[in-house]
Design an enzyme around this catalytic site. Structure first.
Site, PDB file in Angstrom:
ATOM      1  N   ASP A 294      74.281  94.953 -46.848  1.00 60.99           N
ATOM      2  CA  ASP A 294      73.985  94.166 -48.051  1.00 60.99           C
ATOM      3  C   ASP A 294      72.500  93.784 -48.064  1.00 60.99           C
ATOM      4  OD1 ASP A 294      74.615  92.366 -50.294  1.00 60.99           O
ATOM      5  OD2 ASP A 294      74.435  90.732 -48.836  1.00 60.99           O
TER       6      ASP A 294
ATOM      7  N   GLU B 280      82.720  85.776 -54.916  1.00 60.57           N
ATOM      8  CA  GLU B 280      81.581  84.894 -55.134  1.00 60.57           C
ATOM      9  C   GLU B 280      81.070  84.985 -56.578  1.00 60.57           C
ATOM     10  OE1 GLU B 280      80.366  82.727 -53.216  1.00 60.57           O
ATOM     11  OE2 GLU B 280      78.224  82.490 -53.558  1.00 60.57           O
ATOM     12  N   ASP B 281      81.018  86.166 -57.107  1.00 63.30           N
ATOM     13  CA  ASP B 281      80.300  86.360 -58.371  1.00 63.30           C
ATOM     14  C   ASP B 281      81.184  86.690 -59.569  1.00 63.30           C
ATOM     15  OD1 ASP B 281      78.028  85.931 -56.945  1.00 63.30           O
ATOM     16  OD2 ASP B 281      77.511  88.047 -56.694  1.00 63.30           O
TER      17      ASP B 281
HETATM   18 MN    MN Z   1      75.662  91.572 -52.000  1.00 63.44          MN
END
Ligand code: MN
Length: 504
Positions: free
Chosen positions: A140, A76-77
Site C-alpha cells: 500500500d 475505511e473508505d
Molecule cells: Mn490504501
C-alpha cells in the site's frame, strides 16, 4: 474498468480454480464498493488497490493476502462494513483487512508525538499477530509513494519521512530488498531534495568515468568463466541505489573514492558449489583487494541475505566489486521473508514457522522490556531502525548489533552471564577494552573472570543495545540500594545481627 484477466496474468503464479474464484469475487466487490471514488491524481480509487495488489502479488502471491489487499480500503473508505466482508469472504481475509485498517486509522489522527508512538506500537502489535498485515501495508505504501506527487508538499514530506524512518527499515529487516530500495529512493527525493540531487550528480559523473571499464570487465569476466568451463546463468551490472550511496558517503565524509561498490557485477551461478568455483576463478585471474571478501553464504545476514562479495583489481588497477549468488539466493534477496513464507506454504512449513516466530518473539520482547511509549520508540529507533553491524564469536556465530555497539553489548548479546563476568576482550586477536566500539565483521573473544565483576555506570554509558542497557540498569538498581534498604533486608533474614541494628 481494469480487466481481471490482465490482473491475473500480471502475477507470476498459477492459482487453483477456487483461489481464482475468491480473487475474482474480491476484485469485483472492491471495484463496486469504490465505484465513483477518485484519487487525488484523478484516477479511479480502484486503481490504487489494483496496483497495490500487483506490487504484493509479484513477491507474495498468496490468494487470501491478495484478496485482502484488493479490499484493504473498503471498510475505511466506503459504506461497506467489516461484518459484511466477514460474511462474504470469511474470518481470515477480514482479520487481515482489519489489521491494515487499524494502522491507517491511527495515522489519520495526524499527531506527531504520542499518536505517532501509539501508531508504531499498534503497527507492531498487529504485525506480531500476522506478518501478512505488514506486507499489505508495505505494498500500500509503495503505491502511495509512487503517486505522492499528487498530494500537497507539506504532506508529502510527512509521508516520505515516515516511509524512510519506519517502512523502508521494516522492509529491510524482512529482507525484502526490492521494496526497501524503492521505498528509500522515493522518499529520499522528497525528504532531502538537495542531497538527492547532489548524490545523483555525483553518481552520474562517476558512472561516465566508469562506464567503459564496467563493460570491459563484464566482457572479461564472461570470457574467463567460459574458458575455465564454469557454468553460470548470468552476469549483470548493478548500480548502487541513491539513498544507500548517500548514507555511505555520509559515513566516509563524502569521499566517493572510498566506496567500492558503486558499480558491482553480479554473477548468478547454478549452485552454491558453483558460487565458490566462480570465486576461485575470479581470484585466479584478478588480484583481490585484501579484507574485502565477505562470505554471506556461509554466514547469512540476520535478515537472510546470502551472497559472496569480493573486490578485485582490473588490469588498470581499478577496483570492482563482484557479487556471486545462486538464482534462488537472488530471489530471496529481492523477496525476503515473503519468499521464505511462500516456499514454505508449498511444502516446507518448518522454515517459515521458525523465521516468523523468531521475528515475532523479538518484537514482543521489546515491548515487554520497556515500560513507557517513549522508551519503546527509543529502543525501536536505536535497535531496529538504524544500521546494524554483524560481529562474530570465535566459533563463528554471528551477532546482530546496532551500529556503534561496544564489546559490552556483544558480551550481553552472547549471554547475560558472560556480561556479568567480563574482564576484557580480544578483538580480532588483539587485546582490547570492553568499552571499544566494534565494527562490522570483528571477531570478539570475551575474557571471563571466575567471579561476577563489579559493574559501574561507565558500562551503561558505553552500552548501545537496549537489552544490555536493561541488564546493566537492573544490576545497578540491585547493587546500589541505600544502606538503609540493605539493613532492612538483612534484619528480616538474620537474627544474629549486632544489637545496634535490631529493632527495639
Ligand atoms: Mn490504501
Amino acid at each position: 474498468m481494469k480487466n481481471f484477466s490482465d490482473f491475473l496474468h500480471s502475477i507470476p503464479h498459477k492459482f487453483k480454480p477456487e483461489e481464482e474464484k475468491t480473487l475474482h469475487k474480491a476484485y469485483l466487490f472492491s471495484y463496486n464498493a469504490h465505484k465513483g471514488q477518485k484519487r487525488k491524481s484523478g484516477e479511479d480509487y480502484f486503481v490504487h488497490v489494483y496496483e497495490a495488489s500487483l506490487i504484493l502479488g509479484r513477491i507474495f502471491p498468496d490468494p487470501n493476502t491478495l484478496a485482502a489487499t484488493l479490499l484493504h480500503d473498503v471498510p475505511e473508505d466506503t459504506k461497506v462494513t467489516l461484518e459484511e466482508i466477514t460474511r462474504q469472504f470469511g474470518e481470515e481475509i477480514a482479520r487481515l483487512i482489519d489489521g491494515v485498517t487499524q494502522l491507517g486509522h491511527v495515522r489519520m489522527k495526524n499527531s506527531k508525538d504520542k499518536y505517532y508512538v501509539e501508531n508504531l506500537r499498534k503497527l507492531f502489535i498487529a504485525t506480531s499477530h500476522d506478518i501478512r498485515v505488514i506486507l499489505i501495508k508495505l505494498a500500500d505504501r509503495i503505491h502511495n509513494m509512487r503517486t505522492i506527487e499528487f498530494i500537497p508538499p507539506e504532506k508529502q514530506v510527512k509521508v516520505a519521512s515516515e516511509t524512510l524512518e519506519i517502512y523502508a527499515p521494516i522492509a529491510a529487516r524482512l529482507g525484502i530488498g526490492s521494496w526497501k530500495d524503492e521505498l528509500e529512493d522515493l522518499s529520499f527525493k522528497i525528504v532531502y531534495p538537495k542531497q538527492y540531487e547532489a548524490t545523483q550528480k555525483l553518481l552520474q559523473e562517476e558512472l561516465t568515468h566508469r562506464d567503459d571499464g564496467v563493460k570491459q570487465m563484464e566482457k572479461m569476466l564472461n570470457h574467463t568463466l567460459r574458458t575455465e568451463g564454469i557454468k553460470y546463468l548470468e552476469i549483470s551490472g548493478r548500480i548502487k541505489r541513491l539513498y544507500s550511496l548517500f548514507r555511505k558517503l555520509e559515513k566516509y565524509n563524502g569521499d566517493i573514492k572510498k566506496i567500492y561498490d558503486i558499480v558491482a557485477l553480479r554473477v548468478i551461478a547454478k549452485s552454491t558449489a558453483d558460487c565458490y568455483a566462480v570465486l576461485g576463478v575470479i581470484h585466479k585471474h584478478f588480484q583481490p583487494v585484501p579484507g574485502r571478501i565477505k562470505d554471506f553464504i556461509a554466514t547469512p545476514k540476520p535478515n537472510g541475505y546470502q551472497s559472496i562479495h569480493t573486490t578485485v583489481f582490473n588490469k588498470e588497477s581499478k577496483t570492482f566489486e563482484i557479487q556471486i549468488r545462486t538464482d534462488l539466493m537472488h530471489e530471496e534477496a529481492e523477496r525476503g521473508v515473503a519468499a521464505h513464507w511462500f516456499y514454505a506454504e508449498e511444502g516446507k512449513p518448518e522454515t517459515s514457522g521458525r523465521l516468523s516466530a523468531k521475528w515475532i518473539k523479538e518484537l514482543q520482547s521489546w515491548q515487554e522490556e520497556t515500560s513507557s511509549p517513549e522508551e519503546f520508540l527509543e529502543s525501536l529507533k536505536i535497535d531496529f531502525f538504524r544500521d546494524r553491524i554483524f560481529v562474530f564469536t570465535p566459533k563463528g556465530d554471528i551477532k546482530d548489533l546496532p551500529a556503534g555497539a561496544t564489546v559490552i553489548d556483544f558480551a550481553f548479546a552472547v549471554h547475560s552471564d558472560l556480561g556479568y563476568h567480563m574482564m576484557g576482550a580480544k578483538i580480532n586477536g588483539k587485546m582490547g577494552s570492553i568499552y571499544d566500539e566494534l565494527e562490522n565483521e570483528d571477531v570478539v573473544e570475551i575474557i571471563k573472570s571466575k567471579k561476577p565483576v563489579k559493574i559501574s555506570h561507565a558500562w551503561l554509558k558505553a552500552a548501545k543495545a537496549h537489552t544490555s542497557k536493561n541488564r546493566i540498569r537492573h544490576y545497578l538498581a540491585e547493587n546500589n540500594k541505600g544502606i538503609y534498604d540493605r539493613i532492612k533486608e538483612l534484619k528480616l533474614k538474620d537474627f544474629s545481627l549486632p544489637r545496634f541494628f535490631r529493632k527495639k
